[in-house]
Design a protein around this motif. Structure first.
Motif, short mmCIF file in Angstrom:
data_model
loop_
_atom_site.label_atom_id
_atom_site.label_comp_id
_atom_site.label_asym_id
_atom_site.label_seq_id
_atom_site.Cartn_x
_atom_site.Cartn_y
_atom_site.Cartn_z
N HIS A 68 0.81 -1.22 0.00
CA HIS A 68 0.00 0.00 0.00
C HIS A 68 0.84 1.27 0.00
CE1 HIS A 68 -3.59 -2.42 0.63
NE2 HIS A 68 -2.93 -3.08 1.58
N ASP A 69 2.09 1.15 0.36
CA ASP A 69 2.99 2.31 0.38
C ASP A 69 3.46 2.58 -1.05
OD1 ASP A 69 4.97 4.20 0.67
OD2 ASP A 69 5.94 3.21 2.37
N THR A 70 3.09 3.74 -1.59
CA THR A 70 3.43 4.07 -2.99
C THR A 70 4.51 5.15 -3.09
OG1 THR A 70 1.68 5.74 -3.13
CG2 THR A 70 1.10 3.48 -3.75
N LYS A 71 5.18 5.46 -1.99
CA LYS A 71 6.14 6.57 -1.99
C LYS A 71 7.25 6.37 -3.02
CE LYS A 71 9.16 9.28 1.02
NZ LYS A 71 9.70 9.45 2.40
N PHE A 72 7.86 5.21 -3.03
CA PHE A 72 8.96 4.94 -3.97
C PHE A 72 8.45 4.99 -5.41
CE2 PHE A 72 11.71 1.63 -6.14
CZ PHE A 72 12.83 2.44 -6.25
N LEU A 73 7.31 4.37 -5.66
CA LEU A 73 6.72 4.38 -6.99
C LEU A 73 6.43 5.80 -7.45
CD1 LEU A 73 5.34 3.07 -9.48
CD2 LEU A 73 3.27 2.83 -8.07
N GLU A 74 5.82 6.61 -6.58
CA GLU A 74 5.47 7.98 -6.97
C GLU A 74 6.70 8.84 -7.20
OE1 GLU A 74 2.63 8.88 -7.97
OE2 GLU A 74 1.74 6.95 -7.42
N THR A 75 7.74 8.62 -6.42
CA THR A 75 8.99 9.36 -6.63
C THR A 75 9.55 9.06 -8.02
OG1 THR A 75 9.53 9.33 -4.27
CG2 THR A 75 11.35 9.70 -5.80
N CYS A 76 9.53 7.80 -8.39
CA CYS A 76 10.04 7.39 -9.71
C CYS A 76 9.16 7.94 -10.83
CB CYS A 76 10.10 5.86 -9.80
SG CYS A 76 11.31 5.11 -8.70
N ARG A 77 7.86 7.91 -10.62
CA ARG A 77 6.96 8.41 -11.66
C ARG A 77 7.09 9.92 -11.85
NH1 ARG A 77 1.32 4.94 -11.41
NH2 ARG A 77 1.06 5.90 -9.38
N THR A 78 7.23 10.65 -10.76
CA THR A 78 7.41 12.10 -10.86
C THR A 78 8.70 12.43 -11.59
OG1 THR A 78 6.18 12.45 -8.80
CG2 THR A 78 7.63 14.23 -9.53
N LEU A 79 9.75 11.70 -11.27
CA LEU A 79 11.04 11.92 -11.92
C LEU A 79 10.96 11.56 -13.40
CD1 LEU A 79 13.95 12.82 -11.47
CD2 LEU A 79 14.51 10.44 -10.89
N TYR A 80 10.19 10.52 -13.74
CA TYR A 80 10.00 10.13 -15.13
C TYR A 80 9.32 11.24 -15.92
CZ TYR A 80 8.27 7.51 -19.19
OH TYR A 80 7.98 7.08 -20.47
#
Length: 573
Positions: free
Chosen positions: A327-339
Motif C-alpha cells: 500500500h505504500d506508494t512513496k517509492f513508486l510515486e517518486t520514480c513516476r514524478t522523476l520520469y
C-alpha cells in the motif's frame, strides 16, 4: 513413373511444409537448381541487390512473424555475403534458414576458385550448420536444420553442393518438424522463496526485457499489487511501454534518470526476461532476482541472489497470488514524478527551431503521423536513441533495431523484410546517412519488389554517434565527416518519390506528404550536426572528456565546432 525428386526440390518442399513464405537472395550458378524449385513452389523469391540485405530482411521478417524465413546464395562470395545479417538474426534469436549452395564435391578441398568452407564460417553464428554430402539424407538433415532453427531460436545453415542438389532420390516423408510449446515456470519452492523476499521489502523494481513479449497484462497486474515501478530495456519497449502507469522508462545509455534511479535505489530488483549487458547500471546493494527462459543467462551479466528458469507469462501468473499487496506508494510515486520531469526535458528539443532541425523533433513528427500499427526500423547510432526515446508504442506498433549485434545499415534492409511480411502495414525507417549509404543499392529493391517502405535519412554529414564517443573520450573527432550527395535526388533517379528538407518550418508538411505517398519514398532531412545524446547520468569522466575535447578542438582551430556544440546542447532554451 519414378517418384524420385531432386535434392533441390525436396529441400524446397520441406521449407514449404515448415511455413516458409519468402526466400531472399541473389541467383547464380550453384544455386540454380534451388531457385528453379522455388519457382515451382508457393515460396516467393525476393530478389535483393546485396546478400547482406537479404539476411537482414529475412531476420526482420522472422523477428516480427515468429515464423521461419529463408535466404539463399550461390557458392563462394554469394553465400559469404550473408554473414553480417546472419549474425544479426542469430543474436536476435529468430528462426532463419540459410541455403548456402556450394561447389561440386569433387572441387572441394583443393583451393578451387570461389571455394569457401561455409561450415567453418557459419558455425559460430548458427544453431545448426551442416553440409548435405549424401543425397539420401536430404529430408533427415533439412528437417533437423529447420527444427533446430525453430526450437533453439536461431539460424540454421544448410550447405548444398551443386552436384548433390541435382541428384534424384526417393523422398522419405517419415521425418517431420516438431514445434512443442511447453509451459515453463519455476518450481513451487522457488516461487515461494521469491515471494518471501518481495513480501519482506518495500522498494521493489521490475526490470523487464523482451522476454515479457506475451505477458503485458500479467506484468501490469503484478506491478499494481506490489506497487513497483517498471523499468524496461530498449528491446522490451514494444511490450512494456504502452498502457502502463508503472512505466518509468529505460536505463542504460538510452535511458532517463527515473529508470536509472528506480534500479539504483531499490531494495529488490526483479530481472524479468532480460539479460541486460551493462553491469554498471545494476544496483550495488539490492537483492537481485533473475527470471529467464535460458538458464545460461542467469547471473551472466551481474551476480544475482536468486536465478530461476521460466517464461514471464506463466511465472507471473503463478507468483501473483503468493505476494502480499503493498500500500505504500512513496517509492513508486517518486520514480513516476522523476520520469515525467525527465521526459519533459527530453521533449524540449522535440519542437521546430529556426536555426536547425533537431532529430528529436523529426522523430516526434514520425510518432505523430505514423499509423497506429506502423513499424519503425532504426539504424544503429543516434537514430536508434531517438527512436527509443521519441517513438511511442501502443501495443500495435513495433520497433526493429540492431540492439544486440549493433551493426550499421540495418534499418532499410530490415524494413524490406517487414514490408514483405506485412504488405498492408506502414513501414518506416529512421536511417543514418552513414547507414543508408552503406547499402544504398537496395533502394532499387523497393522498386523491383514494389515495397512501399518510407525511408527517412538523418542527414547530419557525419558518423554522429562515433563523434560523440570520441568527444567523450577527450578526442578531437577524426574520420567521421561524410560528404553526402542529395539523397533525395539519388532516390528519385532510382524511381522513389523523394523530398529534401533543410528548413524546420517545412518539415511537418513534408512528413505528411511523404508518409501518405502510396509507393516507396525517401525523405532526406538536414539535421543538426552537433546534437548530443545525453545519458541519464553524466559522470565526471565524461565531463572531463568533453572539456579535453573542447580544449584540443580550440587549439586545432575548431573553435567554431565547440561553439556550435555548446549552443545546440547547453545554451539554447
Amino acid at each position: 513413373m519414378s517418384s524420385k525428386k531432386t535434392v533441390a526440390q525436396i529441400v524446397v518442399d520441406i521449407l514449404g511444409e515448415a511455413g516458409v513464405k519468402h526466400c531472399y537472395g541473389i541467383v547464380g550458378d550453384t544455386l540454380n537448381q534451388i531457385t528453379s524449385a522455388i519457382k515451382k513452389s508457393d515460396i516467393e523469391w525476393v530478389h535483393v541487390r546485396h546478400e547482406e540485405v537479404g539476411a537482414f530482411a529475412a531476420g526482420a521478417e522472422a523477428y516480427l512473424t515468429d515464423q521461419i524465413t529463408a535466404c539463399a546464395g550461390s557458392c563462394g562470395p554469394g553465400s559469404l555475403h550473408f554473414i553480417n545479417g546472419i549474425y544479426e538474426a542469430q543474436r536476435n534469436r529468430v528462426p532463419v534458414i540459410l541455403l548456402a549452395s556450394q561447389l561440386i564435391t569433387s572441387q572441394q578441398g583443393n583451393d578451387f576458385p570461389q571455394e569457401v568452407d561455409f561450415e567453418s564460417v557459419y558455425k559460430n553464428c548458427s544453431v545448426f550448420c551442416r553440409e548435405i554430402s549424401d543425397a539420401t539424407q536430404v529430408r533427415e538433415i533439412t528437417t533437423a536444420a529447420i527444427q533446430a532453427a525453430i526450437n533453439q531460436r536461431g539460424v540454421a545453415v544448410l550447405v548444398i553442393p551443386y552436384n548433390i542438389s541435382l541428384e534424384k532420390v526417393e523422398d522419405n516423408c517419415g521425418h517431420k518438424i516438431y514445434h512443442p510449446k511447453p509451459i515453463i515456470r519455476p518450481s513451487d519452492k522457488e516461487l515461494a522463496e521469491i515471494a518471501d523476499i518481495i513480501n519482506k521489502n518495500q522498494k521493489v523494481t521490475i526490470f523487464a526485457g523482451q522476454g515479457v513479449y506475451d505477458a503485458h497484462n500479467e506484468l501490469i497486474a503484478f506491478a499494481e499489487k506490489i506497487k513497483s515501478p517498471i523499468v524496461h530495456t530498449s528491446r522490451g519497449k514494444d511490450f512494456v511501454e504502452y498502457d502502463n502507469p508503472y512505466n518509468v522508462g529505460m536505463t542504460g545509455m538510452f535511458g532517463v534518470k527515473s529508470g536509472t534511479m528506480a534500479i539504483k535505489e531499490c531494495e529488490v530488483l526483479i530481472l524479468l526476461g532480460t539479460d541486460f549487458a551493462w553491469s554498471q547500471f545494476y544496483p550495488n546493494n539490492a537483492t537481485i532476482i533473475q527470471i529467464d527462459i535460458d538458464a545460461t543467462h542467469l547471473g551472466r551479466r551481474h551476480p544475482v541472489n536468486i536465478g530461476v528458469v521460466g517464461s514471464s507469462k506463466p511465472t507471473l501468473a503463478a507468483l501473483l497470488p503468493l505476494v502480499n499487496e503493498k500500500h505504500d506508494t512513496k517509492f513508486l510515486e517518486t520514480c513516476r514524478t522523476l520520469y515525467s520531469s525527465a521526459m519533459s526535458k527530453l521533449n524540449k528539443k522535440a519542437l521546430p527551431s529556426k536555426s536547425t532541425i533537431h532529430p528529436q523533433y523529426l522523430t516526434e513528427l514520425i510518432d505523430k503521423y505514423a499509423t497506429d500499427d506502423a513499424v519503425l526500423c532504426a539504424d544503429v547510432g543516434s537514430a536508434m536513441v531517438w527512436a527509443c526515446r521519441h517513438f511511442n508504442t501502443n501495443g500495435k506498433r513495433r520497433t526493429v533495431i540492431s540492439l544486440k549485434h549493433g551493426t550499421m545499415a540495418n534499418a532499410m534492409p530490415q524494413a524490406l523484410g517487414v514490408q514483405k511480411a506485412f504488405p498492408n502495414r506502414q513501414v518506416i525507417t529512421l536511417s543514418g546517412d552513414g547507414g543508408i549509404s552503406m547499402l544504398l543499392g537496395d533502394l532499387l529493391t523497393t522498386i523491383q519488389e514494389k515495397l512501399p517502405i518510407k525511408i527517412i535519412v538523418l542527414n547530419n554529414s557525419s558518423l554522429n554517434f562515433v563523434e560523440l564517443e570520441q568527444k567523450v573520450e577527450g578526442l578531437v573527432n577524426h574520420y567521421t565527416d561524410l560528404q553526402n550527395p542529395n539523397f533525395a535526388k539519388v532516390a528519385e533517379s532510382m524511381g522513389l518519390f523523394s523530398i529534401r528538407v533543410d528548413d524546420s518550418d517545412l518539415l511537418e508538411a513534408a512528413m505528411q506528404s511523404f508518409l501518405t505517398h502510396s509507393g516507396p519514398a525517401l525523405l532526406d532531412v538536414k539535421t543538426s550536426t552537433d546534437e548530443l545524446v545525453m545519458p541519464p547520468e553524466i559522470k565526471a569522466s565524461q565531463v572531463i572528456g568533453m572539456a579535453l575535447y573542447s580544449m584540443k578542438a580550440s587549439l586545432s582551430g575548431k573553435i567554431g565546432d565547440v561553439m556550435n556544440l555548446l549552443v545546440d546542447n547547453f545554451i539554447k532554451k
